[in-house]
Design a protein around this motif. Structure first.
Motif, short mmCIF file in Angstrom:
data_model
loop_
_atom_site.label_atom_id
_atom_site.label_comp_id
_atom_site.label_asym_id
_atom_site.label_seq_id
_atom_site.Cartn_x
_atom_site.Cartn_y
_atom_site.Cartn_z
N VAL A 98 1.03 -1.14 -0.12
CA VAL A 98 0.11 0.05 0.06
C VAL A 98 0.77 1.15 0.12
N SER A 99 0.53 2.18 -0.92
CA SER A 99 1.40 3.67 -0.89
C SER A 99 0.45 4.37 -0.11
N LEU A 100 1.05 5.10 1.18
CA LEU A 100 0.42 6.00 2.12
C LEU A 100 1.03 7.33 2.01
N PHE A 101 0.31 8.26 2.12
CA PHE A 101 0.76 9.74 1.99
C PHE A 101 0.03 10.58 3.23
N HIS A 138 -3.76 10.14 1.82
CA HIS A 138 -4.08 9.42 0.69
C HIS A 138 -3.43 7.90 0.78
N VAL A 139 -4.41 7.16 0.19
CA VAL A 139 -3.94 5.92 0.19
C VAL A 139 -4.31 5.27 -1.41
N THR A 140 -3.17 4.52 -1.85
CA THR A 140 -3.19 3.83 -3.14
C THR A 140 -2.84 2.49 -2.85
N ILE A 141 -3.68 1.52 -3.54
CA ILE A 141 -3.61 -0.08 -3.60
C ILE A 141 -3.46 -0.42 -5.11
#
Length: 202
Positions: free
Chosen positions: A99-102, A110-113
Motif C-alpha cells: 500500500v502507498s500511504l501519504f 491519501h492511500v493507493t493500492i
C-alpha cells in the motif's frame, strides 16, 4: 497497444493539461505539477461524449482512498480512523507493504493500492467504470473521514502531487505502514515539514 492519458494542473486555477500515462513519471519530475489525476483513461476528453460513450471509457490505476479533516474535527480525529482502515485491509489479507500511504501536509491522508493486489489478472486495455467499482469497495471498507465523493468518472479525481510545497509550507509525503499505524498529530506535522524520498512497494 492502448494509449492511456492522465491529466495535471501546474498551479491553482490553471487549465488541465494532458499527457500520456507512460510519461507520467517524467512529467511529474520535470514539470512538478500541482495536481495530477489518480487514474489514467483511454480517452483524451478533447471532445464531449454522450452518456453511453462515457460509460465505455476504460481506466487504469490503483484503488485510492482520501481521508480529510471535516469541520469541527482535527488531524488527531482522522489518524485513528486511517489506522482502523489499514487494519481492515490487513484483516482482509492485504500486505500493507503493498500500500502507498501519504500524509498530505494539510488535513489528511491519501492511500493507493495496486490493482494487482486484489485482481489476479489486470486487463491491459483498462476497466470500464473503474471509479464506480472503487466506490463500491470503499463502501465496504468505510470509516469516518473517508471521502466517498472522490470516485468520479470523466478525467477522474485530481489530487496533490507528492513533495510539492503547499501554501502552508508543508508537503504531501509518503509514509510507511509502520509510520501510519504509529502516527500522532505531532509526528504528522514533523514528517510533512520537508520533502521525502519515495518508499519501495511490495
Amino acid at each position: 497497444t492502448v494509449a492511456f492519458y492522465f491529466f495535471y494542473q501546474t498551479a491553482k486555477e490553471q487549465p488541465w493539461q494532458i499527457a500520456l500515462d507512460s510519461d507520467r513519471a517524467m512529467v511529474i519530475s520535470e514539470v512538478k505539477p500541482f495536481l495530477t489525476s489518480i487514474l489514467a483513461c483511454d480517452y483524451d476528453f478533447k471532445e464531449p461524449l454522450s452518456f453511453e460513450e462515457q460509460a465505455k471509457v476504460k481506466y487504469s490505476g490503483p484503488f485510492y482512498a482520501d481521508f480529510d479533516v471535516t469541520e469541527g474535527s482535527t488531524i488527531g480525529d482522522v489518524i485513528p480512523k486511517v489506522q482502523e482502515f489499514l487494519t481492515r485491509l490487513k484483516d482482509k489479507g492485504l500486505d500493507l507493504n503493498s500500500v502507498s500511504l501519504f500524509a498530505t501536509g494539510g488535513k489528511g491522508f491519501h492511500v493507493t493500492i495496486p490493482l494487482e493486489t486484489f485482481k489476479e489478472k489486470v486487463p491491459k486495455v483498462g476497466i470500464a467504470a473503474l471509479p464506480y467499482r472503487f466506490r463500491e469497495m470503499a463502501f465496504d471498507l468505510v470509516v469516518d473521514y473517508l471521502d466517498l465523493s472522490v470516485y468520479s468518472a470523466k478525467r477522474g479525481r485530481m489530487w496533490r502531487t507528492a513533495n510539492i510545497e503547499r501554501d502552508n509550507g508543508k508537503y504531501k509525503v509518503q509514509i510507511s505502514a509502520e509510520e501510519a499505524l504509529a502516527m500522532t498529530p505531532e509526528v504528522y506535522a514533523e514528517v510533512c515539514g520537508s520533502p521525502r524520498n519515495s518508499l519501495p512497494i511490495e
